[in-house]
Scaffold this motif. Sequence first.
Motif, PDB file in Angstrom:
ATOM      1  N   VAL A 283      38.895   2.319 -26.075  1.00  0.00           N
ATOM      2  CA  VAL A 283      37.510   2.744 -26.270  1.00  0.00           C
ATOM      3  C   VAL A 283      37.392   3.626 -27.497  1.00  0.00           C
ATOM      4  N   ALA A 284      38.271   4.634 -27.585  1.00  0.00           N
ATOM      5  CA  ALA A 284      38.227   5.552 -28.725  1.00  0.00           C
ATOM      6  C   ALA A 284      38.424   4.808 -30.039  1.00  0.00           C
ATOM      7  N   TRP A 287      35.271   2.538 -30.884  1.00  0.00           N
ATOM      8  CA  TRP A 287      34.084   3.334 -31.161  1.00  0.00           C
ATOM      9  C   TRP A 287      34.164   3.988 -32.537  1.00  0.00           C
ATOM     10  N   LEU A 373      29.091  -0.974 -24.643  1.00  0.00           N
ATOM     11  CA  LEU A 373      29.576  -1.034 -26.023  1.00  0.00           C
ATOM     12  C   LEU A 373      28.445  -1.452 -26.969  1.00  0.00           C
ATOM     13  N   GLU A 374      28.362  -0.769 -28.080  1.00  0.00           N
ATOM     14  CA  GLU A 374      27.412  -1.156 -29.134  1.00  0.00           C
ATOM     15  C   GLU A 374      27.931  -2.433 -29.817  1.00  0.00           C
ATOM     16  N   PRO A 377      31.257  -1.936 -32.296  1.00  0.00           N
ATOM     17  CA  PRO A 377      32.535  -1.780 -31.589  1.00  0.00           C
ATOM     18  C   PRO A 377      32.908  -3.023 -30.787  1.00  0.00           C
ATOM     19  N   ARG A 378      31.907  -3.691 -30.196  1.00  0.00           N
ATOM     20  CA  ARG A 378      32.195  -4.881 -29.401  1.00  0.00           C
ATOM     21  C   ARG A 378      32.793  -5.976 -30.278  1.00  0.00           C
TER      22      ARG A 378
END
Length: 518
Positions: A283-284, A287, A373-374, A377-378
């Motif tokens: 995730v980090a 993002w 997720l935006e 990032p996705r």
Amino acid sequence: MTAANRPDETAGSPPASGDELPFRYVALLQPSRQQLAELRAREQLPASLVEHLQDLRVAPGMLRGDGWLYVRVNVPTRRAGERIFWERIDLILGAERLILIQPRPLTVVRRALARARRQARTPADLLAQVLSQVVESFHLLFWSIERELAGLEQAESGPAPATAELRAQVTELDRADDNLRGVLQNLLDSDALLADSPAANELRTALDRLTTIEDDTDRIEQQLDERKEQHGEAVAEARVLGAEAPEVFANATRAGERRLERLNLAHAMTALVGGLAVSFGAVAMVWVAGPWAASLGDARAHLLGALAFPIGFVILLIGKGELFTEDFFVPVTGVIRGRGRVRDLLTLWGYVLFFNFVGALIFAFLLSRSGVLEPAPRQFLIDLAVAKIHYSFEAAVMRGIFAGWLMTIMTWLILAADGFAARLVIIWMTGFLIVAGHFNHVVISMPEIFTAMFLGAPISIPQWLGRNFGPALLGNLIGGVVFVTLLGYAQARSMELSEEHQRQNGNGNGNKSGNENG
């Protein structure tokens, strides 16, 4: 007394002193090559075994032959304020005789013989009583060190070298304790001469006694640490850059034994937590990297993401989760040192890998839900996952080797390092290198690929298994077990043998000088 039940006096043995035993007992003191050759011919021993008797470089341990067992142990002695002095005992056990070789009449042997007069019925009984007395010598030595430490504390101050020397001696004894534990366990496992006998019970009691000695070690080390903090002593020169390899292995052995003895439920829960925790690294990474990919390019954005990825490692390790690749060092070391079984190791690996998978799958399902997720990032995550299943098999394995290598090095360095700050740097450094190098980690890749699959990436389960999971698993095992654990073990053993050789050379010179003066 008959020749069949008295000590053999024809090969440099001490006088019998009326010690009747119901079996043949051959005692040798510092035998010459000629005496050993005579012993070999008389007792029909293998030449390779006699070579072991003459080789000071051979470490404590056990060898099994056709109808005999060879055991070597080191016995510690020490006067207050002095270094530990090690002396070797070699024992050869047969069905009807025990051969014992020592450098001089040792207290542990005298005590064992005194008990043997009353209790021993077989050669195995005497062997077990000798080893039991060796274990007791360890306990007495720890007790004397503890008393010496108490004396320093009562004086309220003491030289830093005194405490540092005690620390070094405790570490040295702890390594020897591990070796002795392995010898006793191997003896109990070799059922040819010891099964269902009083000797086996004696050895089990001695093995239990070593457990209390391990508690003594932990208590004394804690007292030394407290004294170091209270008096502001400088770290010993040998530990400026962390613990030496033998000490790292001693710490890993104790931790590995505890890990191998856990309930399967504990394996499952720590692995589930680990699979969930490390997923936050993905995730980090996406993002941070995703929004910059369009302006900086994927390569530069990936480096930014690599800087953020270790957040998952911090959550994992401080939160006490567990990854499959973490178990390539600590529990394997426990097995190597005789403190656990291969079956338990395989059970641990199976549970941890499966529940890492479950944790990563749960996390991926939640992360892929709408609105989490935006778009940037996705898309970055999907592209990353698709790239990972298009490596060639050879490339995937090689990338897996480096990932397993780095993860296991991280475990080693954390055990060797002093202080939270140093460990945090190690965690961040390792996480960055794994991601920045596009290395192929079997668990870390799971949340990335599973999330991409849930988001509609063109990845099938057979592709994941054959293109990523399989080669990553193989590479991680090679990198972690071979390039860190086994090489590290070889390094630690070579250092132990070197130290032992130096001690024996020093002791030998001291004995020679003493004999000449006498």
